[in-house]
Design an enzyme around this catalytic site. Structure first.
Site, PDB file in Angstrom:
ATOM      1  N   LYS A 116      -7.856  42.710  11.190  1.00 42.19           N
ATOM      2  CA  LYS A 116      -9.123  43.684  11.754  1.00 42.19           C
ATOM      3  C   LYS A 116      -8.627  45.168  11.647  1.00 42.19           C
ATOM      4  O   LYS A 116      -9.676  45.986  11.274  1.00 42.19           O
ATOM      5  CB  LYS A 116      -9.403  43.287  12.941  1.00 42.19           C
ATOM      6  CG  LYS A 116     -10.250  41.994  13.171  1.00 42.19           C
ATOM      7  CD  LYS A 116     -11.100  41.981  14.407  1.00 42.19           C
ATOM      8  CE  LYS A 116     -11.868  40.740  14.356  1.00 42.19           C
ATOM      9  NZ  LYS A 116     -12.365  40.367  15.606  1.00 42.19           N
ATOM     10  N   LYS A 203     -12.740  33.126   5.181  1.00 44.35           N
ATOM     11  CA  LYS A 203     -13.507  32.516   6.217  1.00 44.35           C
ATOM     12  C   LYS A 203     -14.924  32.960   6.225  1.00 44.35           C
ATOM     13  O   LYS A 203     -15.049  34.186   6.159  1.00 44.35           O
ATOM     14  CB  LYS A 203     -12.703  32.364   7.514  1.00 44.35           C
ATOM     15  CG  LYS A 203     -12.824  33.477   8.409  1.00 44.35           C
ATOM     16  CD  LYS A 203     -12.213  33.070   9.760  1.00 44.35           C
ATOM     17  CE  LYS A 203     -12.467  34.646  10.764  1.00 44.35           C
ATOM     18  NZ  LYS A 203     -12.386  34.285  11.887  1.00 44.35           N
ATOM     19  N   LYS A 206     -19.265  36.308  10.673  1.00 42.54           N
ATOM     20  CA  LYS A 206     -20.509  37.151  11.115  1.00 42.54           C
ATOM     21  C   LYS A 206     -20.515  38.667  10.417  1.00 42.54           C
ATOM     22  O   LYS A 206     -21.337  39.354  10.302  1.00 42.54           O
ATOM     23  CB  LYS A 206     -20.508  37.506  12.525  1.00 42.54           C
ATOM     24  CG  LYS A 206     -20.545  36.092  13.249  1.00 42.54           C
ATOM     25  CD  LYS A 206     -20.503  36.442  14.719  1.00 42.54           C
ATOM     26  CE  LYS A 206     -20.212  35.142  15.821  1.00 42.54           C
ATOM     27  NZ  LYS A 206     -19.501  35.861  16.844  1.00 42.54           N
TER      28      LYS A 206
HETATM   29  P1  AMP Z   1     -16.083  34.306  16.921  1.00 46.37           P
HETATM   30  O1  AMP Z   1     -17.346  34.197  15.958  1.00 46.37           O
HETATM   31  O2  AMP Z   1     -14.962  34.886  16.226  1.00 46.37           O
HETATM   32  O3  AMP Z   1     -16.471  34.549  18.337  1.00 46.37           O
HETATM   33  O4  AMP Z   1     -15.755  32.846  16.871  1.00 46.37           O
HETATM   34  C1  AMP Z   1     -16.291  31.814  17.750  1.00 46.37           C
HETATM   35  C2  AMP Z   1     -15.598  30.499  17.537  1.00 46.37           C
HETATM   36  O5  AMP Z   1     -16.035  30.088  16.258  1.00 46.37           O
HETATM   37  C3  AMP Z   1     -14.032  30.407  17.458  1.00 46.37           C
HETATM   38  O6  AMP Z   1     -13.582  29.163  18.038  1.00 46.37           O
HETATM   39  C4  AMP Z   1     -13.616  30.479  16.013  1.00 46.37           C
HETATM   40  O7  AMP Z   1     -12.369  29.778  15.707  1.00 46.37           O
HETATM   41  C5  AMP Z   1     -15.020  29.783  15.490  1.00 46.37           C
HETATM   42  N1  AMP Z   1     -14.993  30.208  14.250  1.00 46.37           N
HETATM   43  C6  AMP Z   1     -15.424  31.464  13.844  1.00 46.37           C
HETATM   44  N2  AMP Z   1     -15.559  31.292  12.391  1.00 46.37           N
HETATM   45  C7  AMP Z   1     -15.324  30.138  11.981  1.00 46.37           C
HETATM   46  C8  AMP Z   1     -15.171  29.697  10.487  1.00 46.37           C
HETATM   47  N3  AMP Z   1     -15.357  30.230   9.456  1.00 46.37           N
HETATM   48  N4  AMP Z   1     -14.778  28.356  10.531  1.00 46.37           N
HETATM   49  C9  AMP Z   1     -14.513  27.505  11.503  1.00 46.37           C
HETATM   50  N5  AMP Z   1     -14.408  28.028  12.917  1.00 46.37           N
HETATM   51  C10 AMP Z   1     -14.854  29.181  12.828  1.00 46.37           C
END
Ligand code: AMP
Ligand code: TRP
Length: 339
Positions: A116, A203, A206
């Site tokens: 990041k 990956k 968002k």
């Molecule tokens: P975040 O959007 O970073 O707050 O992630 C929220 C949850 O979604 C966390 O448990 C992440 O590990 C999971 N997550 C986010 N992006 C991915 C992805 N591309 N594949 C699988 N899990 C994800």
């Protein structure tokens, strides 16, 4: 462990933009499956979100959007505790204590910070650097045993375990012995890393500028069909064996998505489609996505029209979360000598 002897589950999602298939398959779908057997807390981690600049109006809307997504995906507020992190001040309080337990050397190893911050290390917020200490505080404040997350959070979980262990050791003679449970990550392998539809080595995220890289929970059926039909593949037909997927990250990703939605092993899917071109497979994949996501979208629309219900869920959630953590923060402070 909770008072009713059920193991405790804690997880969180950042309110930083539209939720996507990676969040759903990697995290939220599993949150839903756990709520009958465990005492689950599902948090909207707004204090994590502000480690990177957020427009306040967008942040306010995104907080409600994650709450709606939790409900629309099937998290039941009568079974689980759904709440906003900043509504329970103990998270921030415990994170300061953990800033003093965690070691700089540990934080320096965090790959998410390196990714990041990139070349901009000197200019990012200090919160982005200490972010994993706040995540440890979220989990340990509730003495949680299990943490369902995607694969990208594994290293943060290891740091949480290190913090718990160091606290228990440093304060073992003062009532800290075995105080924190050492929490386990719950990572569901087949869907733990959903990749971008345009680059199978990155990956799904968002923060990626192009929304064509991801399927969002609010995407209309036509848009899902368009995104899947434009998803990157390669000129070769669908292979027969899993081994042949090794150097084909985009194809592997689409098969993984198919497999986690259909709950069928990849080998069965290969048996059905091997030797074929991608068009049939993509049509069936779009159907699967639409079947799974359109009921969620309908629910989201219903909840959008009932903001007072959403606010009630979050108010109740904050009261329940405070109750579950108040005694713990008091005890932690007492062990340290703060009162
Ligand atoms: P975040 O959007 O970073 O707050 O992630 C929220 C949850 O979604 C966390 O448990 C992440 O590990 C999971 N997550 C986010 N992006 C991915 C992805 N591309 N594949 C699988 N899990 C994800
Ligand atoms: N760091 C997690 C992410 O970016 C979100 C998060 C914050 C979290 N606190 C947590 C996840 C506690 C699990 C448990 O996805």
């Amino acid at each position: 462990m909770s008072s009713n002897n059920k193991k405790r589950v804690f997880s969180g999602v950042q309110p930083t933009g539209s939720l996507h298939l990676g969040n759903y398959l990697g995290a939220i779908k599993n949150f839903v499956n756990l709520q009958n057997d465990f005492d689950c807390l599902y948090c909207i981690v707004d204090l994590h979100a502000i480690t990177v600049w957020q427009n306040p109006e967008d942040l306010r809307a995104n907080i409600l959007d994650v709450a709606s997504a939790y409900l629309a995906c099937g998290i039941d507020p009568t079974k689980s505790t759904i709440f906003v992190q900043s509504a329970v001040p103990y998270h921030a309080e415990l994170s300061w204590i953990f800033n003093c337990i965690s070691r700089v050397g540990w934080l320096n190893r965090m790959t998410q910070f390196k990714e990041k911050a990139g070349k901009n290390k000197e200019k990012v917020s200090s919160g982005l650097y200490t972010y994993p200490n706040l995540m440890a505080a979220d989990i340990l404040l509730y003495l949680a045993d299990l943490v369902p997350v995607g694969d990208d959070q594994k290293q943060h979980l290891e740091l949480t375990r290190d913090i718990a262990q160091k606290f228990n050791n440093d304060y073992s003679k003062f009532g800290g012995k075995d105080f924190f449970p050492i929490p386990e990550p719950l990572i569901f392998e087949e869907s733990s890393r959903v990749m971008s539809l345009r680059d199978g080595t990155k990956k799904m995220s968002k923060s990626e500028t192009s929304s064509m890289t991801r399927i969002e929970l609010r995407d209309e059926n036509d848009l899902i069909i368009k995104k899947i039909s434009k998803a990157k593949t390669d000129p070769f037909p669908i292979p027969e064996s899993i081994g042949e997927l090794d150097n084909r990250p985009e194809v592997k990703n689409l098969l993984n998505i198919f497999s986690s939605l259909s709950e069928e092993p990849i080998l069965n899917i290969l048996n059905n489609y091997s030797g074929k071109q991608f068009s049939d497979f993509k049509n069936d994949l779009s159907d699967l996505l639409i079947n799974r996501l359109s009921p969620i979208r309908q629910e989201l629309i219903k909840i959008d029209n009932d903001e007072s219900f959403l606010r009630e869920v979050l108010n109740d959630g904050a009261i329940k979360a405070k109750k579950k953590s108040e005694k713990n923060i008091k005890e932690i402070k007492k062990i340290i000598g703060l009162g």
